[in-house]
Design a protein around this motif. Structure first.
Motif, PDB file in Angstrom:
ATOM      1  N   PHE B  75       0.849  -1.207   0.000  1.00  0.00           N
ATOM      2  CA  PHE B  75       0.000   0.000   0.000  1.00  0.00           C
ATOM      3  C   PHE B  75       0.875   1.245   0.000  1.00  0.00           C
ATOM      4  O   PHE B  75       0.599   2.223  -0.705  1.00  0.00           O
ATOM      5  N   LYS B  76       1.943   1.192   0.795  1.00  0.00           N
ATOM      6  CA  LYS B  76       2.818   2.368   0.888  1.00  0.00           C
ATOM      7  C   LYS B  76       3.511   2.640  -0.442  1.00  0.00           C
ATOM      8  O   LYS B  76       3.614   3.790  -0.871  1.00  0.00           O
ATOM      9  N   PHE B  77       3.972   1.569  -1.101  1.00  0.00           N
ATOM     10  CA  PHE B  77       4.617   1.769  -2.406  1.00  0.00           C
ATOM     11  C   PHE B  77       3.606   2.200  -3.459  1.00  0.00           C
ATOM     12  O   PHE B  77       3.878   3.104  -4.253  1.00  0.00           O
ATOM     13  N   TYR B  78       2.433   1.555  -3.449  1.00  0.00           N
ATOM     14  CA  TYR B  78       1.390   1.945  -4.402  1.00  0.00           C
ATOM     15  C   TYR B  78       1.085   3.433  -4.234  1.00  0.00           C
ATOM     16  O   TYR B  78       1.058   4.191  -5.208  1.00  0.00           O
ATOM     17  N   SER B  79       0.897   3.848  -2.989  1.00  0.00           N
ATOM     18  CA  SER B  79       0.490   5.232  -2.705  1.00  0.00           C
ATOM     19  C   SER B  79       1.613   6.205  -3.044  1.00  0.00           C
ATOM     20  O   SER B  79       1.395   7.224  -3.711  1.00  0.00           O
ATOM     21  N   SER B  80       2.799   5.888  -2.575  1.00  0.00           N
ATOM     22  CA  SER B  80       3.935   6.765  -2.805  1.00  0.00           C
ATOM     23  C   SER B  80       4.204   6.891  -4.311  1.00  0.00           C
ATOM     24  O   SER B  80       4.443   7.987  -4.828  1.00  0.00           O
ATOM     25  N   MET B  81       4.125   5.769  -5.006  1.00  0.00           N
ATOM     26  CA  MET B  81       4.415   5.797  -6.447  1.00  0.00           C
ATOM     27  C   MET B  81       3.278   6.444  -7.243  1.00  0.00           C
ATOM     28  O   MET B  81       3.528   7.078  -8.264  1.00  0.00           O
ATOM     29  N   ARG B  82       2.045   6.302  -6.775  1.00  0.00           N
ATOM     30  CA  ARG B  82       0.943   6.997  -7.473  1.00  0.00           C
ATOM     31  C   ARG B  82       1.087   8.500  -7.331  1.00  0.00           C
ATOM     32  O   ARG B  82       0.902   9.237  -8.292  1.00  0.00           O
ATOM     33  N   CYS B  83       1.427   8.939  -6.093  1.00  0.00           N
ATOM     34  CA  CYS B  83       1.635  10.387  -5.891  1.00  0.00           C
ATOM     35  C   CYS B  83       2.778  10.885  -6.755  1.00  0.00           C
ATOM     36  O   CYS B  83       2.678  11.920  -7.407  1.00  0.00           O
ATOM     37  N   ASN B  84       3.868  10.122  -6.758  1.00  0.00           N
ATOM     38  CA  ASN B  84       5.022  10.536  -7.547  1.00  0.00           C
ATOM     39  C   ASN B  84       4.693  10.578  -9.036  1.00  0.00           C
ATOM     40  O   ASN B  84       5.081  11.516  -9.741  1.00  0.00           O
ATOM     41  N   THR B  85       3.976   9.550  -9.505  1.00  0.00           N
ATOM     42  CA  THR B  85       3.614   9.512 -10.925  1.00  0.00           C
ATOM     43  C   THR B  85       2.739  10.707 -11.279  1.00  0.00           C
ATOM     44  O   THR B  85       2.909  11.329 -12.327  1.00  0.00           O
ATOM     45  N   GLN B  86       1.810  11.017 -10.379  1.00  0.00           N
ATOM     46  CA  GLN B  86       0.911  12.144 -10.619  1.00  0.00           C
ATOM     47  C   GLN B  86       1.706  13.458 -10.723  1.00  0.00           C
ATOM     48  O   GLN B  86       1.486  14.261 -11.621  1.00  0.00           O
ATOM     49  N   GLU B  87       2.637  13.647  -9.803  1.00  0.00           N
ATOM     50  CA  GLU B  87       3.462  14.867  -9.865  1.00  0.00           C
ATOM     51  C   GLU B  87       4.322  14.870 -11.137  1.00  0.00           C
ATOM     52  O   GLU B  87       4.562  15.920 -11.738  1.00  0.00           O
ATOM     53  N   MET B  88       4.797  13.685 -11.516  1.00  0.00           N
ATOM     54  CA  MET B  88       5.647  13.590 -12.711  1.00  0.00           C
ATOM     55  C   MET B  88       4.858  13.895 -13.990  1.00  0.00           C
ATOM     56  O   MET B  88       5.434  14.355 -14.977  1.00  0.00           O
ATOM     57  N   VAL B  89       3.534  13.611 -13.963  1.00  0.00           N
ATOM     58  CA  VAL B  89       2.688  13.971 -15.110  1.00  0.00           C
ATOM     59  C   VAL B  89       2.870  15.458 -15.415  1.00  0.00           C
ATOM     60  O   VAL B  89       3.192  15.847 -16.542  1.00  0.00           O
ATOM     61  N   TRP B  90       2.701  16.288 -14.385  1.00  0.00           N
ATOM     62  CA  TRP B  90       2.755  17.746 -14.595  1.00  0.00           C
ATOM     63  C   TRP B  90       4.191  18.198 -14.864  1.00  0.00           C
ATOM     64  O   TRP B  90       4.430  19.052 -15.717  1.00  0.00           O
ATOM     65  N   ARG B  91       5.145  17.599 -14.119  1.00  0.00           N
ATOM     66  CA  ARG B  91       6.541  18.018 -14.309  1.00  0.00           C
ATOM     67  C   ARG B  91       7.066  17.638 -15.700  1.00  0.00           C
ATOM     68  O   ARG B  91       8.017  18.225 -16.184  1.00  0.00           O
ATOM     69  N   SER B  92       6.418  16.643 -16.336  1.00  0.00           N
ATOM     70  CA  SER B  92       6.880  16.247 -17.673  1.00  0.00           C
ATOM     71  C   SER B  92       6.393  17.215 -18.755  1.00  0.00           C
ATOM     72  O   SER B  92       6.865  17.166 -19.881  1.00  0.00           O
ATOM     73  N   VAL B  93       5.423  18.076 -18.413  1.00  0.00           N
ATOM     74  CA  VAL B  93       4.926  19.013 -19.440  1.00  0.00           C
ATOM     75  C   VAL B  93       5.247  20.475 -19.126  1.00  0.00           C
ATOM     76  O   VAL B  93       5.240  21.320 -20.023  1.00  0.00           O
ATOM     77  N   PRO B  95       8.104  22.234 -18.189  1.00  0.00           N
ATOM     78  CA  PRO B  95       9.260  22.978 -18.733  1.00  0.00           C
ATOM     79  C   PRO B  95       9.034  23.531 -20.146  1.00  0.00           C
ATOM     80  O   PRO B  95       9.392  24.680 -20.427  1.00  0.00           O
ATOM     81  N   GLY B  96       8.431  22.754 -21.023  1.00  0.00           N
ATOM     82  CA  GLY B  96       8.179  23.226 -22.391  1.00  0.00           C
ATOM     83  C   GLY B  96       7.195  24.382 -22.413  1.00  0.00           C
ATOM     84  O   GLY B  96       7.329  25.311 -23.224  1.00  0.00           O
ATOM     85  N   ILE B  97       6.207  24.334 -21.534  1.00  0.00           N
ATOM     86  CA  ILE B  97       5.198  25.402 -21.478  1.00  0.00           C
ATOM     87  C   ILE B  97       5.817  26.677 -20.903  1.00  0.00           C
ATOM     88  O   ILE B  97       5.580  27.779 -21.404  1.00  0.00           O
ATOM     89  N   GLU B  98       6.649  26.503 -19.885  1.00  0.00           N
ATOM     90  CA  GLU B  98       7.350  27.656 -19.307  1.00  0.00           C
ATOM     91  C   GLU B  98       8.207  28.338 -20.372  1.00  0.00           C
ATOM     92  O   GLU B  98       8.234  29.558 -20.495  1.00  0.00           O
ATOM     93  N   ARG B  99       8.878  27.526 -21.176  1.00  0.00           N
ATOM     94  CA  ARG B  99       9.767  28.018 -22.223  1.00  0.00           C
ATOM     95  C   ARG B  99       8.996  28.815 -23.286  1.00  0.00           C
ATOM     96  O   ARG B  99       9.505  29.754 -23.848  1.00  0.00           O
TER      97      ARG B  99
END
Lengths: 118, 400
Positions: B75-93, B95-99
């Protein structure tokens, strides 16, 4: 060479989420380690995908040029292959978590004990 | 460009940035399939039997399951990795938008002024107070939410949601990420073929992906999307203009729109209410009732209520409310949609709910079949289909 796109904009966008950060593990630093591992995996994936495009581009043209790689796009068949590799790559890196679930299904009824840990 | 973002406001990403996005989509598939499946196995084989041994019964509610599972490593890995994946969704887009923020803003202005392909309107309200439920948090871990502005005439947050949603959806929301609205509006038009609305309102429209399909269904109708975020409605308008769809967008709060009484035939929202506190939802429903013409319809496509799901499925869906910065989601899913509609003035017997199969996955024939099945069902309009099977969209609403 590294292909970095020039920033012409004055905009400063926020990347950190505001407010309380979610934490799941009792031991300090484990959540951060998970985050670091995931980013590491992501960066490794970036290298792998770039390398795949280098190989594909080289095979196609016989030369390797930065600009050529930058504008290269996989064919649908190549994309499918890369996606499959990505799936397997992720499963490899996080294997330990799959093992947790699978070990319950494959649990032997009578596993011999090893020597007692001193 | 990000996959499925193919209009004039697409962002120029490098190959490595695209690879970063591909990774996040792949990671989401892994977390939501493999890791979530593993968590279910640990629950079935270990957590539930242990609970049963101790309590002489299995867990009956989502909170009981949550409590019993939350100390498990998976549960801890599922939760931690889901949160991280969710944050990575936005962080992956981001920089290009900022530019390209100024460039995107300039392109949006050109699209807004051009009447070449479409002539929808854009109305901004710089004095609009952003409701606290939007202003005070980064909903679903999206930095800047739908409304923050970084430069004059900014569209960045609209672009972040559009590109991020594409990475998040991994293709399952269709080519323009509008499968929910395409499916639900197809169901609606086939179910009520004689209903010809003239004015349609989309509340909480964000990037306008939920707005445009209604204009396509009813080309003669005036279709308007409202949202509190200026960058969202600016972007939505530019996107619609680029696609050649004449839809109007306005910066407004769905609780008090200032539209005249009885001015719309259809008022709807798409995946909006679960981000809104219950007391604000009640105000929104009352406002919708006021704005609807007699014989008009209010409908919302949303997450299904908890009472329609098993305890485990409820626990699984409610996870977001605890950990994904969607704090109002659980209270919404715990509420009774019919009661909320009647509290706003709708008659109890005018309530309906349905489950629309995905147009993108199953095609129009599946939707026609679902309508026939619903009509044949003795419960009439309240036919639910099998919610957890495949890609289907829960919808509820009421006629005035």
């Amino acid at each position: 060479m590294f292909a970095v796109k020039a920033k012409k904009s004055q905009a400063k966008l926020r990347q950190s989420v505001k407010g309380k950060q979610m934490r799941f593990f009792e031991a300090q630093g484990v959540d951060e380690l998970v985050s670091i591992c995931m980013t590491l995996a992501q960066e490794l994936w970036v290298v792998k995908e770039r390398l795949a495009s280098v190989e594909a581009a080289a095979a196609k043209k016989g030369v390797i040029l930065g600009q050529e790689i930058e504008s290269f796009a996989f064919s649908p068949e190549q994309r499918a292959m890369v996606d499959e590799e990505k799936k397997q790559f992720i499963e490899r890196v996080f294997f330990t978590l799959r093992e947790q679930a699978e070990s319950l299904e494959t649990k032997p009824t009578a596993e011999p004990d090893g020597p007692k840990v001193p | 460009m990000t996959e499925n973002v193919d209009h004039d406001l697409k962002v120029d990403y490098s190959r490595d940035e695209m690879a970063r996005q591909h990774f996040v989509s792949g990671m989401r598939t892994y977390v939501l399939n493999n890791l979530s499946g593993g968590m279910r196995t640990v629950y079935n084989k270990k957590v539930e039997p242990n609970f049963k041994k101790k309590n002489k019964r299995v867990p009956k509610t989502a909170p009981e399951i949550h409590k019993a599972l939350k100390d498990e490593t998976i549960f801890k890995f599922y939760s931690s990795m889901r949160c991280n994946t969710q944050e990575m969704v936005w962080r992956s887009v981001i920089p290009g938008i900022e530019r390209q923020a100024e460039d995107l803003s300039a392109k949006t202005k050109v699209l807004a002024q051009s009447t070449q392909k479409a002539n929808g309107t854009l109305t901004l309200d710089p004095k609009l107070a952003i409701p606290r439920y939007t202003a005070d948090l980064d909903v679903h871990l999206m930095p800047g939410n739908y409304h923050e502005e970084h430069i004059p005439d900014d569209v960045s947050q609209g672009a972040i949601f559009d590109n991020g949603l594409s990475v998040f959806a991994m293709g399952f929301l269709g080519p323009r990420m509008d499968d929910i609205t395409q499916s639900v509006s197809t169901y609606f038009t086939k179910r009520y073929p004689d209903f010809k609305p003239k004015a349609i309102l989309d509340m909480g429209c964000t990037l306008g992906h939920s707005t445009l399909p209604w204009k396509q269904r009813y080309p003669n109708a005036e279709v308007t999307g409202i949202d509190v975020g200026a960058p969202s409605v600016r972007y939505a308008h530019g996107r619609a203009q680029s696609y050649g769809v004449s839809a109007n967008f306005a910066q407004k709060d769905a609780e008090h729109t200032a539209y005249p009484d009885e001015s719309f035939d259809v008022i709807y929202s798409c995946m909006f209410l679960h981000e809104v506190p219950k007391k604000n939802i009640r105000n929104i429903f009352k406002e919708a009732y006021r704005m609807l013409k007699p014989g008009g319809v209010m409908l919302h496509y949303e997450l299904p209520p908890n009472k329609m799901l098993s305890a485990y499925d409820s626990f699984y869906l409610d996870w977001d409310s605890f950990y994904n910065k969607e704090p109002f989601y659980k209270a919404f899913r715990d509420s009774d949609p019919q009661e909320e509609c009647t509290a706003a003035g709708f008659k109890k017997n005018k309530y309906f709910q349905y489950v629309a199969p995905s147009l993108n996955f199953y095609g129009e024939s599946a939707i026609i079949k679902a309508i026939a099945d619903a009509k044949a069902n003795t419960e009439g309009e309240n036919h639910m289909g099998r919610l957890v099977d495949g890609v289907q969209w829960f919808t509820f609403g009421a006629w005035k």
